[in-house]
Design a protein around this motif. Structure first.
Motif, short mmCIF file in Angstrom:
data_model
loop_
_atom_site.label_atom_id
_atom_site.label_comp_id
_atom_site.label_asym_id
_atom_site.label_seq_id
_atom_site.Cartn_x
_atom_site.Cartn_y
_atom_site.Cartn_z
N ARG A 29 0.82 -1.22 0.00
CA ARG A 29 0.00 0.00 0.00
C ARG A 29 0.85 1.27 0.00
NH1 ARG A 29 -2.88 -0.28 5.92
NH2 ARG A 29 -3.10 -2.45 5.25
N GLN A 30 2.10 1.18 0.49
CA GLN A 30 2.95 2.36 0.61
C GLN A 30 3.95 2.52 -0.53
OE1 GLN A 30 2.63 4.70 2.77
NE2 GLN A 30 1.24 3.80 4.26
N LEU A 32 3.71 3.24 -3.55
CA LEU A 32 3.49 4.41 -4.41
C LEU A 32 4.17 5.65 -3.84
CD1 LEU A 32 2.17 5.84 -6.81
CD2 LEU A 32 0.08 6.03 -5.45
N ALA A 33 4.20 5.77 -2.50
CA ALA A 33 4.81 6.95 -1.88
C ALA A 33 6.29 7.07 -2.23
CB ALA A 33 4.63 6.89 -0.36
N VAL A 36 6.62 8.51 -6.26
CA VAL A 36 5.81 9.66 -6.68
C VAL A 36 6.44 10.40 -7.85
CG1 VAL A 36 5.02 11.95 -5.98
CG2 VAL A 36 4.64 9.99 -4.47
N ILE A 50 -2.02 12.58 -7.48
CA ILE A 50 -1.16 11.72 -6.67
C ILE A 50 -1.74 11.56 -5.27
CG2 ILE A 50 1.05 11.69 -5.44
CD1 ILE A 50 1.33 10.53 -8.15
N GLN A 54 -2.83 7.99 -3.52
CA GLN A 54 -2.24 7.50 -2.28
C GLN A 54 -3.28 7.34 -1.18
OE1 GLN A 54 1.97 8.74 -1.23
NE2 GLN A 54 1.38 10.49 -2.46
N ARG A 109 -5.31 0.80 -7.74
CA ARG A 109 -5.16 1.11 -6.31
C ARG A 109 -6.43 0.75 -5.54
NH1 ARG A 109 -0.94 1.85 -3.29
NH2 ARG A 109 -1.87 3.60 -2.16
#
Length: 218
Positions: A29-30, A32-33, A36, A50, A54, A109
Motif C-alpha cells: 500500500r505504501q 506508491l509513496a 511519486v 497523486i 495514495q 489502487r
C-alpha cells in the motif's frame, strides 16, 4: 463438551505468518509513496491526482468492506478468504506497473484496497480461533505490533527495491515496461507478496465451535 486445548506452538506459528501478511500489505500500500516523482513524470499526473491515488483510491474500499469481508470469512472460512485477498492485492499492485494513466492507476489502487480489506477480520479471527481465551490478548497485541513494523519495512525494503531496480538491466520478459524502473518496482513488489500463499496453506484453521442448541432441545 470439547476439552481439546489449542496447539500453542502452531498458534504462535499462525501469528508469525499473519504478521508477515500484515507487513507485506503495508509494503504494497505504501510503495506508491516511494515512486511519486517518476510516476508523476511518466503519467503526467498532478499533485492532487497523486494525493487521490495514495489516499482515497486505496481507502474507499479498504474502509468500507471490512464488515462484509468479515461476514464472508465467517461463512466461507478465514483462511480461504484471506488467501483470496492476498492474491487480489498482490496482483493489483503488480498491475499498477502497467497503468497507462490516472484512471487505470486509480482502479488498480482500488483493487489493492479491496484485497487488503480482508486482513483485519480474517487475521484477528484466526488468532482468536487458535488461542485459548487467556492467551488471545497477548497474541493479538503481538500481531497488531506488526503494523508499526510494517510501516518502517515499507519504506526501508521498498526503498531498497526501488534503488535495486534502477540498477538492474532491462527485464525484457516484462514487456513494454522493462525500461521504466518504477513500473518494474510495482511488478516485483506485487508478485513477491504471492510467496505468502504457500505459507497460508500450512495454517490449520480450527473448526468453528458447535452452535448451542435452542433451550429445551437436545
Amino acid at each position: 463438551m470439547n476439552t481439546t486445548r489449542p496447539d500453542l506452538r502452531h498458534a504462535w506459528y499462525v501469528v508469525g505468518v499473519l504478521m508477515a501478511v500484515y507487513m507485506i500489505g503495508f509494503v504494497d500500500r505504501q510503495i506508491l509513496a516511494l515512486l511519486v516523482a517518476p510516476v508523476k513524470a511518466s503519467l503526467g499526473l498532478t499533485d492532487v491526482q497523486i494525493g487521490v491515488l495514495q489516499g482515497f483510491a486505496f481507502v474507499m474500499l479498504f474502509a468500507l468492506l471490512g464488515v462484509p469481508m468479515g461476514a464472508l470469512a465467517d461463512r466461507h472460512g478465514r483462511r480461504p478468504v484471506l488467501m483470496l485477498g492476498i492474491a487480489v492485492w498482490c496482483l493489483f499492485t503488480a498491475a499498477c506497473g502497467y497503468a497507462g494513466g490516472f484512471w487505470s492507476l486509480f482502479l488498480f489502487r482500488v483493487g489493492v484496497g479491496l484485497g487488503e480489506a480482508t486482513i483485519s477480520p480474517c487475521c484477528l479471527a484466526l488468532i482468536a480461533q487458535s488461542f485459548p481465551p487467556e492467551r488471545r490478548a497477548l497474541a493479538t497485541s503481538v500481531f497488531v505490533s506488526s503494523g508499526s513494523i510494517g510501516v518502517g519495512l515499507a519504506f526501508t525494503v521498498g526503498g531498497q527495491v526501488v534503488d535495486a531496480v534502477a540498477h538492474l538491466p532491462e527485464l525484457r520478459m516484462l514487456g513494454p515496461i522493462a525500461g521504466e524502473p518504477w513500473r518494474v518496482a510495482f511488478v516485483l513488489v506485487g508478485l513477491a507478496g504471492l510467496v505468502l500463499l504457500p505459507f497460508m496453506l500450512t495454517i490449520r484453521e480450527p473448526p468453528p465451535p458447535p452452535r448451542s442448541s435452542p433451550e429445551g432441545q437436545e
